[in-house]
Motif scaffolding. Structure first.
Motif, short mmCIF file in Angstrom:
data_model
loop_
_atom_site.label_atom_id
_atom_site.label_comp_id
_atom_site.label_asym_id
_atom_site.label_seq_id
_atom_site.Cartn_x
_atom_site.Cartn_y
_atom_site.Cartn_z
N VAL A 336 0.84 -1.20 0.00
CA VAL A 336 0.00 0.00 0.00
C VAL A 336 0.88 1.25 0.00
O VAL A 336 0.60 2.22 -0.72
CB VAL A 336 -0.94 0.01 1.23
CG1 VAL A 336 -1.73 1.32 1.31
CG2 VAL A 336 -1.90 -1.18 1.16
N GLN A 337 1.95 1.23 0.80
CA GLN A 337 2.86 2.37 0.84
C GLN A 337 3.47 2.63 -0.54
O GLN A 337 3.58 3.79 -0.97
CB GLN A 337 3.97 2.14 1.87
CG GLN A 337 4.89 3.33 2.02
CD GLN A 337 5.98 3.13 3.05
OE1 GLN A 337 6.91 3.93 3.16
NE2 GLN A 337 5.90 2.07 3.83
N GLN A 342 3.89 5.82 -5.52
CA GLN A 342 3.83 5.95 -6.97
C GLN A 342 2.85 7.05 -7.38
O GLN A 342 3.09 7.77 -8.37
CB GLN A 342 3.44 4.62 -7.61
CG GLN A 342 4.52 3.54 -7.52
CD GLN A 342 5.82 3.96 -8.20
OE1 GLN A 342 5.82 4.71 -9.19
NE2 GLN A 342 6.94 3.48 -7.66
N GLU A 343 1.76 7.19 -6.64
CA GLU A 343 0.82 8.28 -6.93
C GLU A 343 1.50 9.62 -6.69
O GLU A 343 1.36 10.55 -7.50
CB GLU A 343 -0.42 8.15 -6.05
CG GLU A 343 -1.43 9.28 -6.28
CD GLU A 343 -2.64 9.18 -5.39
OE1 GLU A 343 -3.74 8.91 -5.91
OE2 GLU A 343 -2.49 9.36 -4.15
N GLN A 344 2.25 9.74 -5.59
CA GLN A 344 2.96 10.99 -5.31
C GLN A 344 4.00 11.28 -6.39
O GLN A 344 4.18 12.42 -6.82
CB GLN A 344 3.62 10.93 -3.93
CG GLN A 344 2.67 10.76 -2.77
CD GLN A 344 1.59 11.81 -2.73
OE1 GLN A 344 1.87 13.01 -2.80
NE2 GLN A 344 0.34 11.38 -2.64
N HIS A 364 -5.92 10.71 -5.12
CA HIS A 364 -7.10 9.87 -4.91
C HIS A 364 -6.78 8.64 -4.05
O HIS A 364 -7.53 8.29 -3.15
CB HIS A 364 -7.67 9.44 -6.26
CG HIS A 364 -7.99 10.58 -7.17
ND1 HIS A 364 -8.94 11.51 -6.86
CD2 HIS A 364 -7.46 10.95 -8.38
CE1 HIS A 364 -9.02 12.40 -7.83
NE2 HIS A 364 -8.12 12.09 -8.76
N TYR A 365 -5.66 8.00 -4.33
CA TYR A 365 -5.34 6.79 -3.56
C TYR A 365 -4.96 7.15 -2.13
O TYR A 365 -5.36 6.45 -1.19
CB TYR A 365 -4.19 6.02 -4.22
CG TYR A 365 -3.95 4.67 -3.58
CD1 TYR A 365 -4.86 3.63 -3.74
CD2 TYR A 365 -2.84 4.45 -2.77
CE1 TYR A 365 -4.67 2.40 -3.13
CE2 TYR A 365 -2.63 3.22 -2.15
CZ TYR A 365 -3.56 2.20 -2.34
OH TYR A 365 -3.37 0.99 -1.72
N LEU A 467 0.95 13.53 5.20
CA LEU A 467 1.25 12.17 4.75
C LEU A 467 1.89 12.17 3.37
O LEU A 467 2.80 11.37 3.09
CB LEU A 467 -0.02 11.32 4.75
CG LEU A 467 -0.55 10.99 6.15
CD1 LEU A 467 -1.92 10.34 6.07
CD2 LEU A 467 0.42 10.08 6.91
N SER A 468 1.45 13.05 2.49
CA SER A 468 2.08 13.18 1.18
C SER A 468 3.55 13.52 1.32
O SER A 468 4.41 12.93 0.65
CB SER A 468 1.36 14.27 0.36
OG SER A 468 2.15 14.69 -0.72
N THR A 469 3.87 14.46 2.19
CA THR A 469 5.25 14.88 2.38
C THR A 469 6.10 13.75 2.93
O THR A 469 7.23 13.51 2.47
CB THR A 469 5.31 16.11 3.32
OG1 THR A 469 4.44 17.13 2.81
CG2 THR A 469 6.72 16.65 3.43
#
Length: 516
Positions: A336-337, A342-344, A364-365, A467-469
């Motif tokens: 999941v991580q 990959q989305e980021q 979105h993910y 979380l994105s960072t």
């Protein structure tokens, strides 16, 4: 033998009567008769589950709740030392309660936090709540939230720096994350730079946790419900000391912001640069100060402190818990991580630029990861309302006026009817198609209906940015594994022992602007 036990317990209850919360006791025939018709565990009138709740160990609470909820899958009715309680578990019933403006009075469980938050938006009811909600809602307009992106990015970067300082060693996630979320709420909502991540001034955080623990202890221990009894105990004295510290802290923030607000206001009156003035970022506290000027009889200094106390507490502790559990789940589910990373990468590449509001809309993910985290570990695990009128449910079931009605999102979100294989961490539950096929009240991490969380959009923004960072710049590795901690339904969901993780840098993404 059974009759003798009942008589002994009734005698004990009578002896303890002077210690009981008399205002909440309901022994009307109408209520007793209605409670007898509702499903629930065997109970002795007046005593009910009171002694059981007061003596059960912290680490056994969740397991016992699971047993009760499984045995009574729709409604669980029980007395707790004279206080009638009904737990609702089906989304259809929960919608009747939360979806109506008729049932907005908070339950008696909120009584112990009144000395702290008084009649802030979390606890107030009736006309005062309606008035406050209407006045405060504009403070969370999306344009105002967008102005806070710079602050969110700044403090997320500081969190990364502090994680890198651990040099790959295990650390307690909550210790760093809570300081980050406290800095965020102070700067974005209060217009006050606390910088706890730099100076480690975390006495406020420690006091909030201590106060929260004492509040829950008092709730469970029925003989501490009386103010005079609680006041002479060690917990009562610590609560009073902590309360003084928290109120002094918020009063300092209000005083300093008032001073700077007046200076900024004077400058705005003198300048002709209207464009510059319109771009000035407005904090939530500024909105309160404006209300103070506009409605001096409605918003006193005490009213402002009530809301500042409320948003300081709710605005940092809930998001901190969500981030910690998200880091734990990502660490323990590397697949999941990786997908989240990959989305980021598709959004940022190896650039170290700050996230924008448009970027957040592409995550979105990550949003599904956050929602699944809040399903398994809702930051606020307990909601209650005191009915001010009878509530009619399907199948001619009636919950009478005066009943303390309870919802436990922690259990609701684990209902296998709505979430098959409920203990499994699976962000795919929150695809658009899956959400459309599920009852809207089956998932309520921010409550729902008229009393839903006023700051939920801001909370989601903060969760995404932080979380994105972290995901962009660090790999999160597990230290604490699933099953190695117990979860406690305190004011905010807690674990014992605390969750630990490790982080290592994604070398190709670490730039000097991040680590210096």
């Amino acid at each position: 033998m059974l009759i003798e036990i009942i008589l002994v317990l009734l005698i004990i209850a009578l002896l303890l009567f002077p210690l009981l919360p008399v205002d909440e006791i309901d022994v009307r025939f109408k209520t007793i008769w209605a409670m007898c018709k509702l499903p629930g565990p065997w109970r002795i009138p007046l005593v009910g589950l009171g002694i059981f709740i007061a003596t059960i160990k912290d680490e056994e609470i969740i397991d016992q709740i699971k047993i009760f909820c499984k045995k009574y899958p729709r409604i669980l009715a029980a007395y707790v030392m004279g206080v009638p309680m009904v737990v609702l578990q089906q989304p259809e019933d929960i919608e009747v309660l939360l979806g109506s403006i008729n049932y907005i009075k908070k339950g008696y469980e909120y009584y112990p936090i009144l000395p702290w938050l008084r009649e802030g938006l979390l606890v107030s009811s009736g006309d005062k709540w309606h008035q406050r909600r209407k006045l405060l809602t504009p403070a969370f307009h999306f344009r105002i939230l967008e102005d806070n992106m710079q602050s969110l990015n700044k403090h997320a970067r500081q969190l990364i720096k502090n994680m890198l300082k651990q040099e790959g060693k295990a650390f307690v996630a909550d210790q760093l994350v809570t300081l980050c979320t406290l800095d965020v709420i102070c700067e974005t909502a209060m217009g006050f730079s606390l910088n706890t991540q730099d100076n480690q001034g975390n006495y406020y955080v420690k006091t909030v946790k201590k106060i929260s623990t004492i509040v829950v202890t008092r709730l469970r221990t029925f003989w501490l419900r009386r103010d005079w009894v609680f006041g002479i105990t060690r917990d009562g004295k610590q609560f009073k000391e902590g309360l003084s510290l928290l109120h002094n802290f918020t009063e300092k923030i209000i005083k300093e912001r008032k001073a700077s607000y007046k200076l900024e206001d004077n400058k705005d009156e003198q300048t002709e640069d209207l464009e510059l003035t319109s771009k000035k970022r407005k904090a939530f506290l500024d909105s309160l100060l404006e209300l103070d000027k506009k409605y001096p009889n409605l918003f006193t200094d005490l009213d402002i402190r009530e809301e500042v106390d409320t948003f300081m507490f709710e605005g940092h502790d809930t998001t901190s818990a969500a981030i910690v559990f998200a880091l734990f789940l990502l660490a323990n589910h590397p697949d999941v991580q990786e997908k989240a990373y990959q989305e980021q990468f598709s959004i940022f590449g190896i650039s170290d630029r700050a996230a924008t509001r448009n970027d957040l809309q592409e995550m979105h993910y990550l949003e599904m990861v956050i929602k699944e985290t809040l399903r398994l570990y809702p930051s606020v695990p307990y909601i209650s309302r005191t009915l001010t009128q009878d509530m009619k449910l399907s199948n001619n079931m009636v919950i009478p006026e005066g009943i303390n009605t309870i919802i436990i999102p922690f259990m609701l979100h684990r209902n296998p009817t709505n979430f098959p294989d409920p203990e499994k961490f699976d962000p795919e539950r929150f695809t658009q198609e899956e959400c459309r096929n599920r009852h809207p009240y089956a998932y309520i991490p921010f409550s729902a209906g008229p009393r839903n969380c006023i700051g939920q959009k801001f909370a989601m923004m903060e969760l995404k940015v932080v979380l994105s960072t972290v995901i962009r710049f660090l790999k999160i590795e597990p230290v604490t594994r699933d099953g190695e901690f117990k979860t406690f339904p305190f004011l905010i969901i807690r674990t014992d022992p605390p969750i630990k993780i490790k982080t290592t840098p994604r070398i190709e993404h670490i730039k000097s602007s991040v680590i210096l």
